[in-house]
Design a protein around this motif. Structure first.
Motif, PDB file in Angstrom:
ATOM      1  N   VAL A 173      76.215   0.315  36.721  1.00  0.00           N
ATOM      2  CA  VAL A 173      76.032   1.615  37.383  1.00  0.00           C
ATOM      3  C   VAL A 173      77.398   2.248  37.588  1.00  0.00           C
ATOM      4  CG1 VAL A 173      75.208   2.769  39.457  1.00  0.00           C
ATOM      5  CG2 VAL A 173      73.930   0.830  38.512  1.00  0.00           C
ATOM      6  N   GLU A 174      77.543   3.475  37.082  1.00  0.00           N
ATOM      7  CA  GLU A 174      78.807   4.198  37.192  1.00  0.00           C
ATOM      8  C   GLU A 174      78.554   5.572  37.789  1.00  0.00           C
ATOM      9  OE1 GLU A 174      81.721   3.188  33.775  1.00  0.00           O
ATOM     10  OE2 GLU A 174      79.732   3.277  32.856  1.00  0.00           O
ATOM     11  N   GLU A 231      83.428  -1.268  42.121  1.00  0.00           N
ATOM     12  CA  GLU A 231      84.089  -0.283  42.982  1.00  0.00           C
ATOM     13  C   GLU A 231      85.594  -0.354  42.742  1.00  0.00           C
ATOM     14  OE1 GLU A 231      84.301   0.101  47.656  1.00  0.00           O
ATOM     15  OE2 GLU A 231      82.422   0.869  46.846  1.00  0.00           O
ATOM     16  N   THR A 232      86.077   0.555  41.923  1.00  0.00           N
ATOM     17  CA  THR A 232      87.498   0.647  41.603  1.00  0.00           C
ATOM     18  C   THR A 232      88.195   1.565  42.603  1.00  0.00           C
ATOM     19  OG1 THR A 232      87.122   2.518  40.123  1.00  0.00           O
ATOM     20  CG2 THR A 232      86.964   0.302  39.162  1.00  0.00           C
ATOM     21  N   PRO A 233      89.516   1.557  42.633  1.00  0.00           N
ATOM     22  CA  PRO A 233      90.216   2.517  43.494  1.00  0.00           C
ATOM     23  C   PRO A 233      89.847   3.957  43.163  1.00  0.00           C
ATOM     24  CG  PRO A 233      91.717   0.785  42.806  1.00  0.00           C
ATOM     25  CD  PRO A 233      90.453   0.568  42.038  1.00  0.00           C
ATOM     26  N   GLN A 234      89.579   4.246  41.886  1.00  0.00           N
ATOM     27  CA  GLN A 234      89.172   5.596  41.527  1.00  0.00           C
ATOM     28  C   GLN A 234      87.821   5.953  42.135  1.00  0.00           C
ATOM     29  OE1 GLN A 234      90.228   3.294  39.389  1.00  0.00           O
ATOM     30  NE2 GLN A 234      92.207   4.104  38.704  1.00  0.00           N
ATOM     31  N   LEU A 235      86.896   4.994  42.168  1.00  0.00           N
ATOM     32  CA  LEU A 235      85.598   5.267  42.758  1.00  0.00           C
ATOM     33  C   LEU A 235      85.707   5.453  44.266  1.00  0.00           C
ATOM     34  CD1 LEU A 235      82.568   5.539  42.460  1.00  0.00           C
ATOM     35  CD2 LEU A 235      82.362   3.055  42.594  1.00  0.00           C
ATOM     36  N   GLU A 236      86.637   4.750  44.900  1.00  0.00           N
ATOM     37  CA  GLU A 236      86.841   4.935  46.335  1.00  0.00           C
ATOM     38  C   GLU A 236      87.272   6.362  46.657  1.00  0.00           C
ATOM     39  OE1 GLU A 236      89.627   2.069  47.671  1.00  0.00           O
ATOM     40  OE2 GLU A 236      88.140   0.478  47.879  1.00  0.00           O
ATOM     41  N   ARG A 237      87.996   6.991  45.700  1.00  0.00           N
ATOM     42  CA  ARG A 237      88.463   8.357  45.930  1.00  0.00           C
ATOM     43  C   ARG A 237      87.513   9.398  45.353  1.00  0.00           C
ATOM     44  NH1 ARG A 237      92.956   5.761  43.753  1.00  0.00           N
ATOM     45  NH2 ARG A 237      92.670   6.911  41.811  1.00  0.00           N
ATOM     46  N   ALA A 238      86.369   8.949  44.867  1.00  0.00           N
ATOM     47  CA  ALA A 238      85.443   9.862  44.215  1.00  0.00           C
ATOM     48  C   ALA A 238      84.897  10.876  45.214  1.00  0.00           C
ATOM     49  CB  ALA A 238      84.306   9.089  43.569  1.00  0.00           C
TER      50      ALA A 238
END
Length: 892
Positions: A260-261, A290-297
């Motif tokens: 899931v993305e 949950e990557t750092p990029q997803l945390e900032r999504a």
């Protein structure tokens, strides 16, 4: 007997439990169709009328006739529940009244349109959730459903009709229905009904015929409805075979994993995974990295991920969230750990850069997957936008870019000052140092900007001709390219390293919080302390305030932690908490059930049932919880439930132990005093009867002897009852000590005089070195102790041997000693003899209730003193009573 055919006891037990649950649960009948107008509501009402004629209690909860006269006529004669009025933005809406249905409790409730969305402010967001609560209450429900509302085929319906249906029903509701009746109608007949106005009013019918109600669409929907019904029949057949002990064929070891993305088509990918797993009857997992990029999504990206994971859970999947920097590596590691055999990912879509990134991800998954089957599913969704990274020291992106330009300017100023001594290569190293510093403090965007500006500044200030962007020597172009590549690489790796460090720090914090909470749970034993520990852990890890509500035996919820957040007078919040506790489901803020609540409520479920509710004030958070934070919260709540259950079990065991001790003491008391009460009563009764029947034949001496026996045994009973009363008062804290200055000699003489009858036939020696000695004590209670000790010495020493009573002041204590020449007290019994109802020896020596020494020690402790049994030199026992000389008010 063939052991291979022997039934599994665990399976038999599970089957019995399922049967028990089905028996207590209401029956669900779904009238299923391919499209509106096929006659689902009509068939449901016709069946209801037939059941009503058979004296079944049938009530209409909600029926939508859409103005069809035949349907309205068929509903005549059936009892209807009054609708509930809901105010929505100044408009009064009519909705099904769930509470009225629960109060009415009919045998069968008709509830049309299973996929209906309830008005805002309702207990549940969807009608199928109302149905689930009705079924749990034991009420049978009949309802209607169209195939386009089934969750797993929602995306297929959208492809067929071009219409995206937002009101859906989880497949679990459909599959678990007790009966599904397919209401089928050929497309030509349905179109004819549409033209005759039997489906919609003429204006709506014309628009529907031009869009949704096209023959090609109806054929495809009919096929889909038939296929979905056939799948359910197949599942029922497998369930029947399983109940009969026949193992159905299954894909051995097959496990489906879906990635899931943050994409707009993430839910479609989840539905595809569900269909793939269902065909192979395989378990499946929805994974989010949950990557750092997803945390900032941004909010949209989070909604796509959260919605897809929630959909997967509704469709029966296990959801998992892992943290990491590299999506491919984390996905493959998880797949290997869970032994997945098939992986579903979405195909590349969007702009060329996004397609290239996705293609690289898929290539890594295929290359590193080994025997893992990687399926790339169609999808037209776009990747969600990811907000720019924000570092801790620089919260605003403009300030980050300003910081980057300032760093490049500082490097330029330093380079100009050292230009006579530095070569161009030296200047490039200086700029690379500046890029590295920028990348270590700012997000990736400012770091990349610093790299480009550094190359431009190097050309403008330090490459001839100066202060222009012209280049005389073509070799500098290659140098600029190399410097740019190095700067970009350095900045990218530095930013990535910082993000990895941040992710590792978050994982470490979560692990540390879990460890600290678990360790504290082991230390704490009270429910209040455990609740406080859990509340602190949630606040420290998630920056969210929380509270704990525990249920008592009457199922009332009371706060045991975070009570400042809980308002028991708020009826809406109290109703939400009670609903969660009774149904064992999550509800409140951020959910589809009671979404208007101020807090999120999570049930505290232990091995023995529901313990209470864990409330989280999510409305006080600036941002919603991420999937990883949701997982952390669920872990915290699960650990809290286990710890609270353990503490409650300890409390209940303590209560049970006290009850057992009380019962044992009662039995000991009855056993101890039965004989000792019966004996004096028998003596008193016999002597009194003798005096009454033949008293005139006895002389005065004989009558006096009988009267003396009555008096002696009555005094014996009185002492026994006094001992029991004193012991009860001492153990309950009601024994009051009234100290007054009392001469030791007078106290000893009074005790010897009152114990004279018990000590008859032996000499009692009194030894008091100081006749004027006096001490502050309760004379009545201490005299009772001395009498008990004298009687005990007389009972356990040979007849004719002397008994000695000593009294003196030693230091800051008044000391009394009673000594005899009996067998003494064995070392192993010197404490046991002070226990209730314990009697040493046998025969006459063991007579009595066994309370005298117990009461005596209780009186000594009430004075703040001690009473011990010691060995006397030369043989015998020595009981030593020490009472402090202080004048403070003693403890009872």
């Amino acid at each position: 007997m063939d052991s291979a055919r022997r039934p599994d006891p665990d399976e038999l037990l599970a089957r019995a439990r399922r049967a028990e649950q089905r028996a207590a649960r209401g029956k669900l009948t779904i009238y299923f169709g391919a499209a509106p107008g096929v006659g689902k509501t009509y068939a449901m009402l016709a069946a209801a009328q037939a059941q009503r004629r058979e004296d079944l209690d049938v009530v209409v909860g909600w029926v939508e006739t859409h103005g069809r006269r035949e349907t309205e006529a068929l509903a005549q004669g059936l009892e209807r529940l009054a609708p509930r009025s809901v105010d929505y933005r100044g408009v009064q809406l009519r909705e099904f009244d769930l509470d009225a249905a629960l109060r009415r409790r009919p045998q069968l409730l008709l509830l049309d349109e299973l996929a209906h969305s309830n008005a805002a402010g309702s207990r549940h967001a969807r009608r199928w959730q109302d149905v689930e609560e009705l079924l749990a209450a034991g009420i049978d429900v009949a309802t209607t459903l169209n195939v386009q509302h089934v969750e797993s085929v929602n995306d297929i319906v959208a492809q067929i009709t071009g219409v995206s249906v937002r009101e859906t029903v989880p497949d679990g509701v459909f599959d678990n229905a007790d009966e599904v009746r397919l209401i089928d109608l050929p497309p030509d007949e349905l179109l004819e009904r549409l033209q005759e106005g039997k489906v919609y009013v003429p204006a709506q019918a014309q628009a529907a015929g031009a869009n949704f109600f096209r023959k090609g669409n109806l054929l495809a929907l009919r096929e889909l409805a038939l296929r979905r019904t056939a799948e359910r029949v197949d599942a029922q057949s497998l369930e029947w075979r399983r109940d009969q002990g026949v193992q159905p064929p299954a894909a051995v070891g097959e496990r489906v994993l879906v990635l899931v993305e943050p994409r707009s088509d993430a839910s479609d990918l989840v539905r595809a995974a569900y269909r793939s797993a269902s065909r192979g009857r395989a378990p499946w997992i929805a994974l989010c990295v949950e990557t750092p990029q997803l945390e900032r999504a941004d909010a949209a990206a989070r909604q796509h991920v959260d919605g897809a994971l929630a959909l997967a859970v509704r469709l029966g999947a296990e959801s998992a969230v892992v943290r990491g920097e590299n999506v491919a590596e984390e996905t493959l590691a998880f797949a290997r750990e869970r032994r997945s055999t098939r992986l579903l990912v979405a195909r590349p879509a969007g702009a060329w850069l996004e397609r290239a990134r996705r293609s690289l991800l898929i290539a890594r998954l295929v290359r590193g997957g080994g025997e893992l089957e990687v399926l790339v599913t169609p999808g037209d969704g776009q990747a969600s936008r990811v907000a720019p990274a924000r570092s801790a020291p620089l919260r605003s992106s403009p300030w980050a870019y300003l910081w980057a330009l300032t760093a490049v300017g500082a490097c330029t100023a330093l380079g100009l000052a050292l230009r006579p001594r530095f070569s161009v290569a030296d200047q490039s190293m200086l700029y690379l140092l500046g890029v590295l510093l920028v990348a270590s403090r700012t997000p990736q965007g400012p770091a990349l900007a610093a790299a480009f500006v550094s190359v431009a500044a190097l050309n403008f200030f330090f490459v001839p001709p100066y202060y222009t962007f012209d280049v005389d020597d073509g070799a500098y172009v290659f140098s600029f390219a190399v410097m740019l590549i190095v700067a970009l690489t350095v900045s990218s790796f530095t930013v990535r390293l910082r993000e990895q460090a941040h992710a590792a720090q978050q994982r470490e914090r979560r692990t540390a919080a879990l460890y600290a909470m678990s360790r504290q749970f082991v230390i704490e034993s009270g429910v209040g302390a455990i609740a406080a520990t859990a509340i602190k852990a949630v606040h420290d890890s998630l920056s969210a305030d929380s509270f704990v509500l525990l249920a008592d035996r009457a199922r009332n919820l009371t706060p045991c932690g975070g009570s400042d957040l809980w308002d028991p007078s708020d009826e809406r919040e109290l109703a939400a908490a009670r609903w969660v506790h009774e149904h064992g489901q999550v509800a409140g803020a951020g959910t589809d059930t009671l979404p208007n609540s101020k807090a999120l409520y999570i049930p505290l479920v232990g091995a023995g049932g529901h313990l209470g509710v864990f409330g989280v004030a999510l409305t006080r958070r600036a941002e919603p919880l991420s999937p990883f934070q949701w997982q952390t919260l669920e872990t915290f709540v699960a650990q809290t439930a286990l710890a609270l259950e353990r503490a409650l079990l300890v409390e209940r065991n303590s209560t049970t132990q006290v009850a057992m001790e009380t019962e044992r003491a009662r039995n000991d008391l009855l056993s101890a005093i039965t004989h000792d009460v019966r004996t004096p009563l028998t003596t008193i009764g016999g002597a009194a009867q003798t005096l009454l029947m033949a008293g005139e034949r006895f002389d005065s001496a004989q009558r006096a002897e009988l009267l003396e026996a009555i008096h002696s045994e009555a005094r014996r009973l009185e002492r026994m009852l006094n001992d029991l009363l004193d012991l009860t008062r001492a153990e309950s804290g009601a024994l009051k000590v009234r100290k007054a200055l009392c001469p030791l000699e007078d106290l000893a003489d009074a005790a010897i005089e009152r114990a004279a009858a018990a000590c008859a036939g032996r000499e009692v020696l009194r030894h008091i070195p100081d006749p004027e000695a006096a001490a502050p004590l309760d004379a009545v209670l201490v005299e009772q102790v001395l009498i008990n000790l004298l009687e005990n010495a007389s009972k356990y020493s040979p007849s004719g041997t002397p008994i000695e009573l000593r009294a003196d002041l030693e230091g800051q204590a008044a000391v009394f000693e009673v000594l005899d020449r009996g067998p003494g007290v064995a070392s192993g019994e010197r404490e046991r003899i002070f226990e209730r109802f314990y009697r040493a020896g046998d025969g006459e020596r063991a007579s009595g209730a066994g309370l005298g020494l117990t009461v005596s020690r209780a009186i000594a402790r009430a004075h703040g003193g001690t009473l011990v049994a010691l060995e006397r030199e030369g043989g015998g026992a020595r009981f030593r009573l020490e009472l402090p000389l202080d004048t403070k008010e003693p403890h009872a």
